[in-house]
Scaffold this motif. Structure first.
Motif, PDB file in Angstrom:
ATOM      1  N   THR A  52       0.805  -0.929  -0.364  1.00 42.86           N
ATOM      2  CA  THR A  52      -0.305   0.482   0.219  1.00 42.86           C
ATOM      3  C   THR A  52       0.965   0.850   0.698  1.00 42.86           C
ATOM      4  O   THR A  52       0.846   2.479  -0.708  1.00 42.86           O
ATOM      5  CB  THR A  52      -0.962  -0.046   1.120  1.00 42.86           C
ATOM      6  OG1 THR A  52      -1.515  -1.119   1.395  1.00 42.86           O
ATOM      7  CG2 THR A  52      -1.601   1.186   1.199  1.00 42.86           C
ATOM      8  N   TRP A  53       2.158   1.354   0.958  1.00 41.24           N
ATOM      9  CA  TRP A  53       3.024   2.584   0.969  1.00 41.24           C
ATOM     10  C   TRP A  53       4.049   2.337   0.067  1.00 41.24           C
ATOM     11  O   TRP A  53       4.984   2.991  -0.371  1.00 41.24           O
ATOM     12  CB  TRP A  53       3.055   2.317   2.168  1.00 41.24           C
ATOM     13  CG  TRP A  53       2.071   2.304   3.031  1.00 41.24           C
ATOM     14  CD1 TRP A  53       1.155   2.828   3.409  1.00 41.24           C
ATOM     15  CD2 TRP A  53       1.359   1.353   3.871  1.00 41.24           C
ATOM     16  NE1 TRP A  53      -0.163   2.702   3.686  1.00 41.24           N
ATOM     17  CE2 TRP A  53       0.464   1.500   4.417  1.00 41.24           C
ATOM     18  CE3 TRP A  53       2.520   0.240   4.526  1.00 41.24           C
ATOM     19  CZ2 TRP A  53      -0.308   1.263   6.056  1.00 41.24           C
ATOM     20  CZ3 TRP A  53       1.779   0.137   5.716  1.00 41.24           C
ATOM     21  CH2 TRP A  53       0.947  -0.177   6.136  1.00 41.24           C
ATOM     22  N   SER A  54       5.103   1.275   0.225  1.00 37.51           N
ATOM     23  CA  SER A  54       6.213   1.292  -0.576  1.00 37.51           C
ATOM     24  C   SER A  54       5.798   0.777  -1.894  1.00 37.51           C
ATOM     25  O   SER A  54       5.602   0.198  -2.565  1.00 37.51           O
ATOM     26  CB  SER A  54       6.730  -0.832  -0.186  1.00 37.51           C
ATOM     27  OG  SER A  54       7.901  -0.479  -0.863  1.00 37.51           O
ATOM     28  N   PRO A  55       7.132   1.561  -2.823  1.00 40.66           N
ATOM     29  CA  PRO A  55       7.198   1.978  -4.247  1.00 40.66           C
ATOM     30  C   PRO A  55       7.969   0.506  -4.819  1.00 40.66           C
ATOM     31  O   PRO A  55       8.047   0.476  -6.161  1.00 40.66           O
ATOM     32  CB  PRO A  55       8.483   3.251  -4.327  1.00 40.66           C
ATOM     33  CG  PRO A  55       8.655   3.157  -3.319  1.00 40.66           C
ATOM     34  CD  PRO A  55       7.704   3.101  -2.447  1.00 40.66           C
ATOM     35  N   ARG A  77       7.895 -10.052  -3.108  1.00 42.26           N
ATOM     36  CA  ARG A  77       8.040  -9.913  -4.434  1.00 42.26           C
ATOM     37  C   ARG A  77       8.803  -8.174  -4.372  1.00 42.26           C
ATOM     38  O   ARG A  77       7.745  -7.231  -3.407  1.00 42.26           O
ATOM     39  CB  ARG A  77       6.595  -9.149  -5.943  1.00 42.26           C
ATOM     40  CG  ARG A  77       6.568 -10.616  -6.109  1.00 42.26           C
ATOM     41  CD  ARG A  77       6.026 -10.538  -7.818  1.00 42.26           C
ATOM     42  NE  ARG A  77       5.254 -11.491  -7.900  1.00 42.26           N
ATOM     43  CZ  ARG A  77       6.499 -12.418  -8.858  1.00 42.26           C
ATOM     44  NH1 ARG A  77       7.934 -12.324  -8.691  1.00 42.26           N
ATOM     45  NH2 ARG A  77       5.421 -14.134  -9.114  1.00 42.26           N
ATOM     46  N   ASN A  78       9.695  -7.927  -5.071  1.00 38.56           N
ATOM     47  CA  ASN A  78       9.864  -6.646  -4.620  1.00 38.56           C
ATOM     48  C   ASN A  78      10.925  -6.493  -6.556  1.00 38.56           C
ATOM     49  O   ASN A  78      10.906  -6.975  -6.798  1.00 38.56           O
ATOM     50  CB  ASN A  78      12.137  -6.823  -4.213  1.00 38.56           C
ATOM     51  CG  ASN A  78      11.477  -7.253  -2.544  1.00 38.56           C
ATOM     52  OD1 ASN A  78      11.405  -6.280  -1.850  1.00 38.56           O
ATOM     53  ND2 ASN A  78      11.811  -8.102  -1.811  1.00 38.56           N
ATOM     54  N   ARG A  79      10.865  -4.900  -6.611  1.00 35.05           N
ATOM     55  CA  ARG A  79      11.316  -4.946  -7.723  1.00 35.05           C
ATOM     56  C   ARG A  79      12.037  -3.411  -7.659  1.00 35.05           C
ATOM     57  O   ARG A  79      12.899  -2.732  -7.175  1.00 35.05           O
ATOM     58  CB  ARG A  79       9.656  -3.239  -8.168  1.00 35.05           C
ATOM     59  CG  ARG A  79       8.873  -4.891  -8.905  1.00 35.05           C
ATOM     60  CD  ARG A  79       7.662  -3.245  -9.075  1.00 35.05           C
ATOM     61  NE  ARG A  79       7.369  -2.818  -8.455  1.00 35.05           N
ATOM     62  CZ  ARG A  79       6.243  -3.141  -7.239  1.00 35.05           C
ATOM     63  NH1 ARG A  79       5.758  -3.885  -6.938  1.00 35.05           N
ATOM     64  NH2 ARG A  79       5.891  -2.376  -6.034  1.00 35.05           N
ATOM     65  N   GLU A  84      12.713  -7.614 -11.064  1.00 33.44           N
ATOM     66  CA  GLU A  84      11.667  -8.241  -9.985  1.00 33.44           C
ATOM     67  C   GLU A  84      11.867  -9.745  -9.518  1.00 33.44           C
ATOM     68  O   GLU A  84      12.532 -10.415 -10.067  1.00 33.44           O
ATOM     69  CB  GLU A  84      10.416  -8.356 -10.786  1.00 33.44           C
ATOM     70  CG  GLU A  84       9.162  -8.352  -9.485  1.00 33.44           C
ATOM     71  CD  GLU A  84       7.885  -7.905 -10.551  1.00 33.44           C
ATOM     72  OE1 GLU A  84       6.992  -9.743 -10.323  1.00 33.44           O
ATOM     73  OE2 GLU A  84       7.782  -7.274  -9.951  1.00 33.44           O
ATOM     74  N   TRP A  85      12.220  -9.595  -7.772  1.00 33.76           N
ATOM     75  CA  TRP A  85      12.391 -10.700  -7.313  1.00 33.76           C
ATOM     76  C   TRP A  85      11.487 -11.137  -6.408  1.00 33.76           C
ATOM     77  O   TRP A  85      10.519 -10.375  -6.359  1.00 33.76           O
ATOM     78  CB  TRP A  85      13.512 -10.725  -7.545  1.00 33.76           C
ATOM     79  CG  TRP A  85      14.559  -9.569  -6.033  1.00 33.76           C
ATOM     80  CD1 TRP A  85      14.615  -9.742  -4.685  1.00 33.76           C
ATOM     81  CD2 TRP A  85      14.612  -8.423  -6.942  1.00 33.76           C
ATOM     82  NE1 TRP A  85      15.467  -8.517  -4.310  1.00 33.76           N
ATOM     83  CE2 TRP A  85      15.532  -8.175  -5.412  1.00 33.76           C
ATOM     84  CE3 TRP A  85      14.615  -7.696  -7.718  1.00 33.76           C
ATOM     85  CZ2 TRP A  85      15.475  -6.712  -5.292  1.00 33.76           C
ATOM     86  CZ3 TRP A  85      14.498  -6.310  -7.456  1.00 33.76           C
ATOM     87  CH2 TRP A  85      15.315  -5.673  -6.566  1.00 33.76           C
ATOM     88  N   VAL A  86      11.713 -12.538  -5.890  1.00 30.74           N
ATOM     89  CA  VAL A  86      11.011 -12.931  -4.283  1.00 30.74           C
ATOM     90  C   VAL A  86      11.956 -13.483  -3.406  1.00 30.74           C
ATOM     91  O   VAL A  86      12.915 -13.857  -3.730  1.00 30.74           O
ATOM     92  CB  VAL A  86      10.293 -14.429  -4.441  1.00 30.74           C
ATOM     93  CG1 VAL A  86       9.719 -14.660  -3.526  1.00 30.74           C
ATOM     94  CG2 VAL A  86       8.749 -13.583  -6.098  1.00 30.74           C
ATOM     95  N   THR A  87      11.494 -12.470  -2.122  1.00 35.37           N
ATOM     96  CA  THR A  87      12.388 -12.755  -1.053  1.00 35.37           C
ATOM     97  C   THR A  87      11.948 -13.277  -0.284  1.00 35.37           C
ATOM     98  O   THR A  87      10.258 -13.564   0.105  1.00 35.37           O
ATOM     99  CB  THR A  87      13.279 -11.420   0.021  1.00 35.37           C
ATOM    100  OG1 THR A  87      11.888 -10.532   0.001  1.00 35.37           O
ATOM    101  CG2 THR A  87      13.924 -10.729  -0.961  1.00 35.37           C
ATOM    102  N   ARG A  88      12.281 -14.483   0.830  1.00 29.31           N
ATOM    103  CA  ARG A  88      11.605 -14.645   1.483  1.00 29.31           C
ATOM    104  C   ARG A  88      11.834 -14.515   3.114  1.00 29.31           C
ATOM    105  O   ARG A  88      13.772 -14.000   3.815  1.00 29.31           O
ATOM    106  CB  ARG A  88      11.920 -16.342   1.743  1.00 29.31           C
ATOM    107  CG  ARG A  88      10.695 -17.445   2.670  1.00 29.31           C
ATOM    108  CD  ARG A  88      10.502 -18.569   2.226  1.00 29.31           C
ATOM    109  NE  ARG A  88      10.160 -19.315   3.404  1.00 29.31           N
ATOM    110  CZ  ARG A  88      11.135 -20.256   3.830  1.00 29.31           C
ATOM    111  NH1 ARG A  88      12.054 -20.534   4.605  1.00 29.31           N
ATOM    112  NH2 ARG A  88       9.841 -20.489   4.783  1.00 29.31           N
TER     113      ARG A  88
END
Length: 175
Positions: A52-55, A77-79, A84-88
């Motif tokens: 909702t807040w993070s770009p 997911r991060n950009r 784009e990639w997925v983190t845990r």
């Protein structure tokens, strides 16, 4: 590990950052929000709201049965720069009304730690967000310059996230 201790990267033939001092790879940003800490904490602890807040983060959710408590895991997911990639990540601190922290990659082998601290101020709260590189990993960048660029990017993202959070809270209070 103490939160004030800085680790250097582990030695290995594939890691050109062996021995790099990680002390400069941290930042703290803060902002004031019009909500008391006990009301801000559930927003931060519900990791699904970060998009909702993070770009730079989206599709964040706890694993089944997980929640805002120490030992819970979540992914997202991060950009950055068109990638784009997925983190845990693993929650490593969950103190309702005052602090929430997680380590990307988990407490034992993590590469980045995010801390949120909440402080009552007047009719609202200071929300403080800290990012700290725990271990240099080539996946984050393979030169000190790349790690500085990552830190700077994350600092800008944290600033945008905090400002967006403050605006969102202000907007939800006027509805």
């Amino acid at each position: 590990m103490s939160t004030t201790t800085s680790r250097s990267t582990a030695a290995g033939p594939r890691n050109p950052l062996v021995g790099l001092d990680l002390t400069p790879f941290t930042f703290t940003r803060r902002c004031w929000v019009d909500l008391m800490p006990d009301s801000v904490y559930p927003l931060i602890g519900d990791v699904s709201l970060i998009e909702t807040w993070s770009p730079s983060a989206s599709a964040v959710s706890y694993e089944p049965g997980g929640g805002p408590w120490v030992g819970a895991w979540f992914s997202g997911r991060n950009r950055r720069d068109g990638r784009e990639w997925v983190t845990r990540s693993e929650v490593v601190r969950a103190d309702p009304g005052s602090a929430f922290a997680f380590v990307v990659g988990g407490a034992e082998q993590g590469i980045v730690r995010w801390d949120w601290h909440l402080y009552e101020q007047g009719t609202g709260s200071i929300v403080q967000q800290t990012w700290r590189l725990l271990r240099a990993d080539p996946v984050l960048g393979d030169t000190p310059e790349a790690l500085h660029a990552l830190r700077d990017h994350m600092a800008n993202s944290a600033e945008a996230t905090l400002l967006s959070l403050a605006e969102w809270i202000a907007g939800s209070r006027t509805r």
